[in-house]
Design a protein around this motif. Structure first.
Motif: not given
Length: 331
Positions: A27-28, A33-35, A268-269, A274-275
């Motif tokens: 999961h971590a 890795a996003y995106p 949230q990460p 994105l923010f």
């Protein structure tokens, strides 16, 4: 012959702990890795409108910051409700997001009798990115040069003002003007901005209220006369046109803002990434210039929490205006 023996309890606990750590690690890794693939930025309006312009200005630089392509996808229909609903129903992983605006996000919940989603519950706000004011403009043949003269004319005869349709921001801006003038302001709804502007420039209605970018060509070629910006400040695109505040009507505030939203339950990460990326993009000189060239300004929130407050305030404000005016959309 082989015999099987029961696994000792301590070994079972160790195996379970190991599996849990592996899942947590996976999961971590996924979050870190996003995106890792292209992001789709959904626009609920056809190409060429304000939402589409903003989306296409920010898509490439946002992709450059994030390191993956950001692809604009137009899904028009029902004042962007269809496109937004598509995003609401998408997997909340940050790969399908939307570039929304005041009409579909803050106004439609009060003007449409049936909404397929609740923008507060079903969307996660990232930040606003840009804004533009509504402009009140008259056909060149109408002898009106100021808001005061427009109000005076409306107290003598019907003044017809076109909008892009019932229940959107231009419609409610006309209702604000009607309330301020106490005159005969007649709203003439069209099926889209294009037909409304065409008829306004052709003199079939007295004037039009619309996002400034859509009216700018008609203003520049002289077919439309700008009267007032529905804002508390002037626009750099039309610096000689007074704001409503300057014109003596501080309540005539109708500013269209554009915001990036993701499905509810987006991690949230991912929201934070994105923010941060959008904040960087919207401070890039070439992006600022492109927005200003299209009669828009950068409009960022200091945090996602600040955007949440702004969004709730806009829902309350426009909801009250819609209820008072009785503006509704027939479905």
């Amino acid at each position: 012959m082989f015999r099987s023996f029961p696994t000792p309890p301590r070994m079972l606990r160790a195996l379970a702990l190991g599996a849990g750590l592996l899942a947590l690690g996976a999961h971590a890794f996924a979050q870190g890795a996003y995106p890792s693939k292209a992001i789709t930025l959904v626009v609920g309006f056809p190409p060429g409108g304000s939402n589409d312009i903003v989306a296409r200005i920010i898509a490439q630089p946002l992709g450059e910051v994030l390191g993956v392509p950001v692809v604009v996808e137009n899904r028009p229909g029902a004042n962007a409700i269809l496109g937004t609903d598509h995003v609401v129903r998408s997997t909340p992983d940050g790969y399908t997001i939307t570039l929304g605006s005041a009409s579909p996000l803050a106004i439609s919940p009060s003007t449409y009798p049936k909404m397929p989603f609740d923008p507060l519950k079903d969307l996660t706000g990232i930040t606003t990115v840009a804004s533009t004011s509504e402009l009140v403009a008259m056909h060149s043949s109408v002898k009106v040069n100021s808001l005061a003269e427009l109000i005076a004319l409306s107290q003598q005869r019907d003044v017809t003002l076109a909008s892009s349709g019932n229940g959107g921001l231009p419609h409610l801006a006309i209702e604000l003007l009607r309330k301020a003038s106490k005159g005969k302001i007649v709203h003439v709804p069209y099926k889209g901005a294009g037909p409304a502007i065409t008829d306004a420039m052709g003199g079939h209605v007295d004037g039009v209220v619309m996002d400034l970018p859509a009216l700018l060509p008609g203003v520049r070629d002289g077919r439309l006369r700008p009267i007032v910006m529905a804002d508390d400040k002037r626009s750099s695109a039309l610096p000689n046109v007074p704001s409503a505040k300057e014109a003596g009507n501080p309540g005539l505030i109708a500013v269209n803002w554009f915001a990036v939203m993701a499905p509810a339950r987006t991690p949230q990460p991912v929201v934070d990434k994105l923010f941060a990326a959008l904040t960087k993009v919207m401070q890039t000189p070439r992006v600022v210039k492109q927005l200003q060239d299209n009669a828009m300004e950068p409009f960022l929130q200091p945090s996602t929490a600040a955007f949440d407050k702004f969004f709730k305030d806009e829902l309350l404000r426009w909801g009250a205006i819609a209820r008072e005016s009785g503006a509704r959309v027939e479905q």
